[in-house]
Design an enzyme around this catalytic site. Sequence first.
Site, PDB file in Angstrom:
ATOM      1  CG  HIS A  86      -1.732  -1.165   1.437  1.00  0.00           C
ATOM      2  ND1 HIS A  86      -2.924  -1.366   0.800  1.00  0.00           N
ATOM      3  CD2 HIS A  86      -1.551  -2.262   2.229  1.00  0.00           C
ATOM      4  CE1 HIS A  86      -3.463  -2.507   1.186  1.00  0.00           C
ATOM      5  NE2 HIS A  86      -2.646  -3.071   2.053  1.00  0.00           N
TER       6      HIS A  86
HETATM    7  C1  BDR Z   1      -2.554   0.591   5.606  1.00  0.00           C
HETATM    8  O1  BDR Z   1      -2.537  -0.142   6.822  1.00  0.00           O
HETATM    9  C2  BDR Z   1      -1.267  -0.639   7.048  1.00  0.00           C
HETATM   10  O2  BDR Z   1      -1.294  -1.936   7.478  1.00  0.00           O
HETATM   11  C3  BDR Z   1      -0.462  -0.435   5.790  1.00  0.00           C
HETATM   12  O3  BDR Z   1       0.870  -0.133   6.125  1.00  0.00           O
HETATM   13  C4  BDR Z   1      -1.148   0.711   5.110  1.00  0.00           C
HETATM   14  O4  BDR Z   1      -0.617   1.961   5.512  1.00  0.00           O
HETATM   15  C5  BDR Z   1      -3.479  -0.134   4.648  1.00  0.00           C
HETATM   16  O5  BDR Z   1      -4.756  -0.147   5.183  1.00  0.00           O
END
Ligand code: BDR
Length: 307
Positions: A231
């Site tokens: 992400h």
């Molecule tokens: C977000 O949540 C975290 O686990 C990841 O790093 C990202 O920033 C995704 O929902």
Amino acid sequence: MDCYPGIDYFVALCLAIANLDKLNILGITTVAGNQTIEKVTDNTLGLLSFLDSDIKVAKGAKGPLIREKRQAINVHGENGVGDYQFPKIKELYSNNAVTFLRDAILAQEDKVTICPVGPLTNIALLIKTFPEVVDKIELLSIMGGATVGGNTTPTAEFNVWADPEAARIVFDSKIPIVMSGLNVTHSTGLYREDVNELLKSTGKVSRMCGEILNFYFRGDHVKAGTFTPIHDACSIMYLLYPQLYSFKHMDVTVDCSEGLNRGNTVADIREWFNYDETYPKVLLGVDLEKFREILLQNLYKLDDMSK
Ligand code: BDR
């Protein structure tokens, strides 16, 4: 960069550090998210020591503005970064992310871009405490939210859900925003085979990324064990290669009610509505092949740089 470094953030940070010819990183501010503020700050210092980087680190908010703090240990492991052990040699530059951000921003002649990839607590506090910085912020390249659906609740993505009031302040601030939500980040990552290749590498950075990403494949959020989203790398990749993404400007409002939709980023996806450029630029699609190619090249490049 404003973050709680979990697994995907570490990969994002490697991507950023491999591109210091294009990005002048003024500092990293931490925020409690997947783990306590102490752990995420130590993890940040650990990674920077591992990479032999002198980027300044400032410790930020211990928890959300209003709601109780929740963590995401199941996704990132007990130590917050896939149980990988990093050295912690580097010292903290500042104990106050908000004043650090203000000083760093106001010291620049040019406008500054912030890349927040965690709960938006520090950024909301910055806006409310030092509104004079708002005009000096060029862009917020945010990982958070989703046009539809969520990962922490059926309607909310973790970073926004973790501090909805802060996210509301940020989305209402009129600062230009690029939103990398789950709708694009779920298709922005690496395949199992890519991670296997990283695991076979003898380079220290690519191998470390392979090991922490391998931890992700234990998670049930990963599509049938064949692909993992990364992400946070989306927000950095956008800054480096915006042409990889399709987008639409739209109104985005954060639901701060106490009901089922708390933390939902309500994005106006109605096709017949056209919003101008003052509204958030919501990323909708990515050229995955190019994303993978560029990301992997950069991780291997860091191996060479850190020899
Ligand atoms: C977000 O949540 C975290 O686990 C990841 O790093 C990202 O920033 C995704 O929902």
